[in-house]
Design a protein around this motif. Sequence first.
Motif, short mmCIF file in Angstrom:
data_model
loop_
_atom_site.label_atom_id
_atom_site.label_comp_id
_atom_site.label_asym_id
_atom_site.label_seq_id
_atom_site.Cartn_x
_atom_site.Cartn_y
_atom_site.Cartn_z
N ALA A 5 29.59 -41.60 49.51
CA ALA A 5 30.66 -40.61 49.67
C ALA A 5 32.01 -41.29 49.91
CB ALA A 5 30.33 -39.68 50.83
N SER A 6 33.01 -40.82 49.17
CA SER A 6 34.37 -41.37 49.33
C SER A 6 35.11 -40.54 50.37
CB SER A 6 35.10 -41.32 47.99
OG SER A 6 35.06 -39.99 47.49
N VAL A 7 34.51 -40.48 51.57
CA VAL A 7 35.06 -39.64 52.62
C VAL A 7 35.31 -40.48 53.88
CG1 VAL A 7 34.06 -37.48 51.81
CG2 VAL A 7 32.70 -38.98 53.26
N ASP A 8 36.07 -39.89 54.79
CA ASP A 8 36.45 -40.59 56.03
C ASP A 8 35.35 -40.43 57.07
OD1 ASP A 8 37.60 -41.43 58.45
OD2 ASP A 8 39.62 -40.90 57.74
N GLU A 9 34.80 -41.56 57.54
CA GLU A 9 33.70 -41.58 58.50
C GLU A 9 34.09 -41.00 59.86
OE1 GLU A 9 30.50 -42.97 58.72
OE2 GLU A 9 30.37 -43.23 56.57
N ASP A 10 35.36 -41.11 60.23
CA ASP A 10 35.77 -40.82 61.61
C ASP A 10 36.13 -39.37 61.85
OD1 ASP A 10 35.47 -43.52 62.47
OD2 ASP A 10 37.34 -44.00 61.41
N ILE A 11 36.12 -38.56 60.79
CA ILE A 11 36.45 -37.14 60.97
C ILE A 11 35.28 -36.28 60.49
CG2 ILE A 11 38.95 -37.54 60.82
CD1 ILE A 11 38.87 -36.58 57.93
N SER A 12 35.39 -34.98 60.70
CA SER A 12 34.27 -34.07 60.41
C SER A 12 34.20 -33.71 58.93
CB SER A 12 34.42 -32.79 61.23
OG SER A 12 35.56 -32.05 60.75
N ARG A 17 34.26 -30.66 57.81
CA ARG A 17 35.29 -29.63 57.57
C ARG A 17 36.65 -30.27 57.30
NH1 ARG A 17 34.99 -24.46 59.05
NH2 ARG A 17 33.49 -24.85 60.73
N GLU A 18 37.02 -31.26 58.12
CA GLU A 18 38.31 -31.93 57.96
C GLU A 18 38.38 -32.69 56.63
OE1 GLU A 18 39.63 -32.92 62.54
OE2 GLU A 18 37.89 -33.94 61.71
N ASN A 19 37.27 -33.34 56.24
CA ASN A 19 37.23 -34.04 54.96
C ASN A 19 37.46 -33.08 53.80
OD1 ASN A 19 36.54 -37.04 54.65
ND2 ASN A 19 35.21 -36.47 56.35
N LEU A 20 36.76 -31.96 53.83
CA LEU A 20 36.91 -30.98 52.75
C LEU A 20 38.32 -30.41 52.71
CD1 LEU A 20 33.44 -29.19 53.02
CD2 LEU A 20 34.29 -30.42 51.01
N MET A 21 38.89 -30.15 53.87
CA MET A 21 40.26 -29.63 53.93
C MET A 21 41.25 -30.63 53.31
SD MET A 21 40.91 -26.58 55.19
CE MET A 21 42.62 -26.72 55.76
N ILE A 22 41.09 -31.91 53.65
CA ILE A 22 42.00 -32.96 53.14
C ILE A 22 41.90 -33.03 51.62
CG2 ILE A 22 42.36 -35.46 53.02
CD1 ILE A 22 41.60 -35.52 56.05
N ARG A 29 47.15 -24.18 52.00
CA ARG A 29 46.40 -24.30 53.24
C ARG A 29 45.36 -23.18 53.35
NH1 ARG A 29 46.52 -27.12 57.69
NH2 ARG A 29 48.40 -28.24 57.10
N ALA A 30 45.76 -21.94 53.02
CA ALA A 30 44.83 -20.80 53.11
C ALA A 30 43.68 -20.95 52.11
CB ALA A 30 45.59 -19.50 52.86
N ALA A 31 44.02 -21.35 50.87
CA ALA A 31 42.99 -21.52 49.83
C ALA A 31 42.06 -22.67 50.20
CB ALA A 31 43.65 -21.78 48.49
N SER A 32 42.61 -23.74 50.80
CA SER A 32 41.81 -24.89 51.22
C SER A 32 40.81 -24.48 52.29
CB SER A 32 42.70 -26.02 51.76
OG SER A 32 43.53 -26.52 50.73
N LYS A 33 41.28 -23.65 53.22
CA LYS A 33 40.41 -23.19 54.31
C LYS A 33 39.26 -22.35 53.76
CE LYS A 33 41.00 -21.43 59.00
NZ LYS A 33 41.93 -20.86 59.98
N GLN A 34 39.59 -21.46 52.81
CA GLN A 34 38.59 -20.59 52.20
C GLN A 34 37.57 -21.39 51.39
OE1 GLN A 34 40.16 -17.41 49.77
NE2 GLN A 34 38.15 -16.96 48.86
N ARG A 35 38.07 -22.34 50.58
CA ARG A 35 37.17 -23.15 49.74
C ARG A 35 36.28 -24.04 50.60
NH1 ARG A 35 33.88 -23.03 46.06
NH2 ARG A 35 33.76 -24.71 44.54
N THR A 36 36.84 -24.57 51.68
CA THR A 36 36.06 -25.40 52.59
C THR A 36 34.88 -24.62 53.17
OG1 THR A 36 37.89 -26.87 53.18
CG2 THR A 36 36.14 -26.63 54.81
N GLN A 37 35.16 -23.39 53.61
CA GLN A 37 34.10 -22.56 54.21
C GLN A 37 33.04 -22.23 53.16
OE1 GLN A 37 33.90 -22.07 57.49
NE2 GLN A 37 31.87 -21.22 57.09
N GLU A 38 33.46 -21.94 51.93
CA GLU A 38 32.51 -21.63 50.84
C GLU A 38 31.57 -22.80 50.60
OE1 GLU A 38 35.53 -18.76 48.18
OE2 GLU A 38 35.07 -20.80 47.53
N LEU A 39 32.14 -24.00 50.56
CA LEU A 39 31.33 -25.20 50.26
C LEU A 39 30.42 -25.57 51.43
CD1 LEU A 39 34.07 -27.21 48.37
CD2 LEU A 39 31.91 -26.42 47.38
#
Length: 311
Positions: free
Chosen positions: A88-95, A97-102, A111-121
């Motif tokens: 995974a090309s993700v940040d180890e030190d954060i959650s 949810r935070e990775n998906l948001m970024i 920001r609103a669409a990112s929050k919605q898509r993060t929750q869906e995934l």
Amino acid sequence: MKTVNAIEVNHLTKEFGNKTAVDDISFDVKQGEVFGLLGPNGAGKTTTLRMITTLLKSSGGSVKIFGHDTAKEGRLARSMFGLTGQYASVDEDISARENLMIFARLNGLSRAASKQRTQELLTEFSLVNSADKSLKDFSGGMRRRLDLAVSLITRPALIFLDEPTTGLDPRTRTQMWETIRKLVAQGSTIVLTTQYLDEADQLADRIAVIDHGKLVKIGTPEELKKQIGGTKLNFTIDKAAQMTIAVQLMTKQLGESINQTGQRLSAVLNNISQLAPLLDTLQRSKIAISDLTVQEPSLDDVFMNLTVGKN
């Protein structure tokens, strides 16, 4: 109206110094199919995948993604697919949810669409309960699911999965298979590289076998199995004194070479319809048999046949 292929690979070549890693490979991937890339380690499949996804510049040939040349329209072509690697090309030190948001924000979502898509995934990949934990506490299966979720933020029509279940336990592998099937049912096209032949057999509509940088065979799993020979038949002759006559009857009936190991006989059937007459002949000759097995060719057989010792 003619449907555009998801991918068109024409005479793709990659040279590293004097070594040709990928040698003049051409194939198409149809929209809506799962296309498997198989080959031994070092065969050139990962190099091929890296060129198709524009991570590596080719030495020759061309690649089109939904009709767009990756050399001339790289940015547009890249916007049409998601890529999931082994790690995974993700940040180890954060959650999670935070990775998906970024990644959602990096992909241009508000920001609103990112929050919605993060929750869906998080929901789709069963990560809701672990959404706010640090990735350091994630299992390999959870990491892999998050990696796939990241690649699906923009709902790409084409998804590249590079060995998505390597190192996962059987239960988590099966969950990933279900996720992949769901993506296909929703209309995605998937290119899958895997070292698990049962995975390719389960998921792929068509398979390209690559060895020593060359495309050696392409077809459906069933077509590839048929090309390497028929059904394997094995059984034991109960009485050693009947071996000679049993071999004679089998040779006459099948017209094929019969293999003998002690009292164990084996042969390859060109057609499964040959089995019943053979068993009837043995029975009428009062030849008792036991431990009968009938085995269809597997992708393992295809793989060994096409790649082992082919230099």
